[in-house]
Structure formats: C-alpha cells, structure tokens
Write a protein that holds these residues in place. Structure first.
Motif, PDB file in Angstrom:
ATOM      1  N   GLY A   1      21.382  19.389 -28.484  1.00  0.00           N
ATOM      2  CA  GLY A   1      20.470  18.806 -29.458  1.00  0.00           C
ATOM      3  C   GLY A   1      20.937  19.279 -30.814  1.00  0.00           C
ATOM      4  N   VAL A   2      20.067  19.214 -31.796  1.00  0.00           N
ATOM      5  CA  VAL A   2      20.457  19.664 -33.133  1.00  0.00           C
ATOM      6  C   VAL A   2      20.839  21.139 -33.110  1.00  0.00           C
ATOM      7  N   SER A   3      20.063  21.956 -32.398  1.00  0.00           N
ATOM      8  CA  SER A   3      20.383  23.374 -32.280  1.00  0.00           C
ATOM      9  C   SER A   3      21.604  23.569 -31.393  1.00  0.00           C
ATOM     10  N   SER A   4      22.441  24.551 -31.772  1.00  0.00           N
ATOM     11  CA  SER A   4      23.652  24.776 -30.968  1.00  0.00           C
ATOM     12  C   SER A   4      24.020  26.245 -30.881  1.00  0.00           C
ATOM     13  N   ALA A   5      23.063  27.134 -31.105  1.00  0.00           N
ATOM     14  CA  ALA A   5      23.363  28.561 -31.204  1.00  0.00           C
ATOM     15  C   ALA A   5      23.939  29.137 -29.917  1.00  0.00           C
ATOM     16  N   ARG A   6      23.641  28.518 -28.769  1.00  0.00           N
ATOM     17  CA  ARG A   6      24.123  29.053 -27.497  1.00  0.00           C
ATOM     18  C   ARG A   6      25.477  28.467 -27.090  1.00  0.00           C
ATOM     19  N   ASN A   7      26.005  27.552 -27.896  1.00  0.00           N
ATOM     20  CA  ASN A   7      27.297  26.947 -27.574  1.00  0.00           C
ATOM     21  C   ASN A   7      28.433  27.745 -28.193  1.00  0.00           C
ATOM     22  N   PRO A   8      29.558  27.873 -27.488  1.00  0.00           N
ATOM     23  CA  PRO A   8      30.662  28.676 -28.020  1.00  0.00           C
ATOM     24  C   PRO A   8      31.302  28.017 -29.237  1.00  0.00           C
ATOM     25  N   VAL A   9      31.788  28.864 -30.138  1.00  0.00           N
ATOM     26  CA  VAL A   9      32.589  28.382 -31.265  1.00  0.00           C
ATOM     27  C   VAL A   9      34.047  28.456 -30.839  1.00  0.00           C
ATOM     28  N   ARG A  10      34.737  27.336 -30.924  1.00  0.00           N
ATOM     29  CA  ARG A  10      36.125  27.258 -30.493  1.00  0.00           C
ATOM     30  C   ARG A  10      37.033  27.148 -31.713  1.00  0.00           C
ATOM     31  N   LEU A  11      38.295  27.475 -31.522  1.00  0.00           N
ATOM     32  CA  LEU A  11      39.252  27.482 -32.628  1.00  0.00           C
ATOM     33  C   LEU A  11      40.592  26.941 -32.155  1.00  0.00           C
ATOM     34  N   ALA A  12      41.200  26.113 -32.977  1.00  0.00           N
ATOM     35  CA  ALA A  12      42.521  25.580 -32.648  1.00  0.00           C
ATOM     36  C   ALA A  12      43.378  25.542 -33.904  1.00  0.00           C
ATOM     37  N   VAL A  13      44.686  25.588 -33.699  1.00  0.00           N
ATOM     38  CA  VAL A  13      45.659  25.450 -34.787  1.00  0.00           C
ATOM     39  C   VAL A  13      46.757  24.513 -34.310  1.00  0.00           C
ATOM     40  N   ALA A  14      47.024  23.470 -35.094  1.00  0.00           N
ATOM     41  CA  ALA A  14      48.111  22.541 -34.797  1.00  0.00           C
ATOM     42  C   ALA A  14      48.989  22.410 -36.031  1.00  0.00           C
ATOM     43  N   ALA A  15      50.225  21.990 -35.834  1.00  0.00           N
ATOM     44  CA  ALA A  15      51.151  21.805 -36.954  1.00  0.00           C
ATOM     45  C   ALA A  15      52.109  20.667 -36.622  1.00  0.00           C
ATOM     46  N   TRP A  16      52.481  19.920 -37.642  1.00  0.00           N
ATOM     47  CA  TRP A  16      53.407  18.804 -37.454  1.00  0.00           C
ATOM     48  C   TRP A  16      54.099  18.484 -38.773  1.00  0.00           C
ATOM     49  N   GLU A  17      55.173  17.739 -38.693  1.00  0.00           N
ATOM     50  CA  GLU A  17      55.856  17.295 -39.901  1.00  0.00           C
ATOM     51  C   GLU A  17      55.064  16.150 -40.522  1.00  0.00           C
ATOM     52  N   TRP A  18      54.885  16.216 -41.837  1.00  0.00           N
ATOM     53  CA  TRP A  18      54.084  15.199 -42.530  1.00  0.00           C
ATOM     54  C   TRP A  18      54.632  15.048 -43.938  1.00  0.00           C
TER      55      TRP A  18
END
Length: 288
Positions: A108-125
């Motif tokens: 729902g609107v609340s999300s305090a119990r959901n994990p915070v995830r992190l990603a890093v991507a890189a490409w030629e641009w």
C-alpha cells in the motif's frame, strides 16, 4: 542497439555482480507502484567517475529525504561502482546507481517493512543531445511546472519528480524539439527536463535559483569554472519576459554535460564564445 534488458555484461545488485539479463525485480516491488526510488546519473572519463563520491553522498541524502534509508555506506557504493566498471571493461561510460523499495510485507502507500534494494549499472553512452553540442539544442516550453518544495522534497533526485519531465520531453520530441524548458510553480524559469539552464547577457551569466529543483553537481561545477574566470554569475529568479534579452544559453547535467541551446520556443540564442569556452573547460576538467 538492443534494449536495456537484453545486453551482455554485469550489474551490481544488492551486494553482488549478476548477469545483466538476470538483474530482475518482482512486479509487486513497491517502487513500481509508488515511485519509492532514488537514483544518480554519473559519467566516467578515462576510467574515473567524475565527482563520484559527491554522487554517492547525494544518493544517500535523497533516500533519507523520501524516508527511505539506504542500508549501504558511501564507501560501499563507491566500491560497487568500481566493481561494475571493471567487470564490464569500461573506461568512458555512464553509471547509474539507484535504490528502491522492493517487494515485501507492505503493498500500500506505507512501505516501511519492505527492503531497500540497491543496484549499479554502467554502459557506454554518447552525447545526450546528439549533435546539439555544435549547433545548439532546440527546446520547447513545457506545459508542466516544477512543483513547490512544500509538496515534495525537490532537493532529492527521486524518481517521482521525473514523471512530468518524461511527459514534457515526449511532447517536445513529438514536435521536433530535443527537449523542453520548464517554469516553476511561480512562473519563473526553472530547468530543462533533466538539466539545469544558464543564460548569458552582456558577458554576465544568469541562472535560476535552485529553490524548487535539483541543484545539479554539474551546475555547481560550471558555476565554479565561471567564477574562476571572474565571470559574474547571478543565481536568481528569472521571469519569462527576460528570455528575449539573453544572447546565449546552455544546459548542464551529467548526461548533457555542457550543451549549447539555439532556441527555446520562439527565442533564439547564439552558440557564442563564452558557451564554447565553458564547454571546453568542463571537458578538460572531467578528463584531467
């Protein structure tokens, strides 16, 4: 060019390198439904990410601003970016670090119990605005305005703030423009959809005061370059009636770098000496 979901390479996801095509999230991730996400766009030149640590610090600050504490440190994010660059054999590249609320107990609107995830991507641009670096970009004027900071944390680089930017850029491209300039909620000049904006009049530079939009790292860098050259810089509110009096204009941003502007709606600007000087100075700085 294949789609961004179908490429060779590695993406750093939640602490480990995974195959590019395997970097997946669940369809019930909170960020997909409620825009609970923050991100950074960075460029690497000759193997070095320009202002890398400042970007990592801002990513964490953005997470805090939208009540989404990121459970990785600046040092860990810096290490992840280096790992991604090495794993993909990249030297000159665009780097995207981003964090979001994933799938969990809340939907729902609340999300305090959901994990915070992190990603890093890189490409030629390559150049964000194509050949506009030589001839000047043509900008439309958006119907959408940057919101009041009383309605959303405008100092955060948060995904939700970019919805009206996407809409504005789509509308501009449909009319043959490269991008759109946006006013703020008071009617002052604000920025383009993903870049800050500068104007030149009689050898002095004027740029909107970032009191309701992101004070970009490239923006701050360019202001520093101007002041090193003793060129007056006025950070202030700029009314729409002033546009016809400016002689030069450029955009700044990690993706845009320093891109000249040739037109904003019916207003024309020259790709002048100062614009070229600052673009060259920025290029020299980031490759130093």
């Amino acid at each position: 060019m294949t789609g961004y979901d179908d490429r060779d390479g590695k993406i750093w996801l939640d602490g480990a390198l995974v195959d590019w095509r395997g970097a997946q999230v669940h369809v019930l991730s909170h960020a997909l439904h409620y825009a609970s996400s923050v991100f950074e766009g960075e460029r690497a030149y000759g193997g070095r990410i320009f202002a890398s640590r400042a970007h990592s610090e801002r990513l964490i600050a953005s997470g805090t601003a939208i009540d989404m504490p990121i459970p990785w440190s600046v040092d860990q994010i810096e290490a992840a970016k280096a790992e991604v660059m090495a794993a993909n054999g990249l030297s000159d590249a665009y780097v995207r670090a981003f964090a979001w609320r994933g799938a969990g107990e809340d939907m729902g609107v609340s999300s305090a119990r959901n994990p915070v995830r992190l990603a890093v991507a890189a490409w030629e641009w390559g150049a964000y605005y194509g050949d506009s670096k030589t001839k000047g970009a043509a900008l439309d004027i958006s119907q959408w305005k940057r919101p009041s900071p009383e309605t959303i944390p405008s100092h955060a680089k948060a995904a939700g703030l970019y919805m009206i930017c996407t809409m504005s850029k789509h509308a501009a491209e449909a009319k043959g423009f490269a991008d759109a300039m946006m006013f703020d909620y008071r009617g002052y000049v604000a920025e383009a959809t993903g870049a800050n904006i500068f104007f030149v009049k009689d050898g002095e530079v004027h740029t909107p005061l970032p009191d309701c939009f992101l004070n970009g790292i490239t923006r701050q860098t360019v202001i520093g370059l101007l002041r090193e050259r003793n060129i007056p810089v006025h950070e202030r509110h700029i009314g729409p009636e002033e546009l016809e009096g400016f002689q030069q204009c450029w955009l700044t941003g990690t993706a845009a770098e320093v891109t000249p502007v040739g037109h904003i709606g019916d207003y024309a600007f020259e790709v002048g000496a100062l614009t070229r000087e600052i673009a060259e100075a920025y290029e020299t700085l980031v490759r130093a």
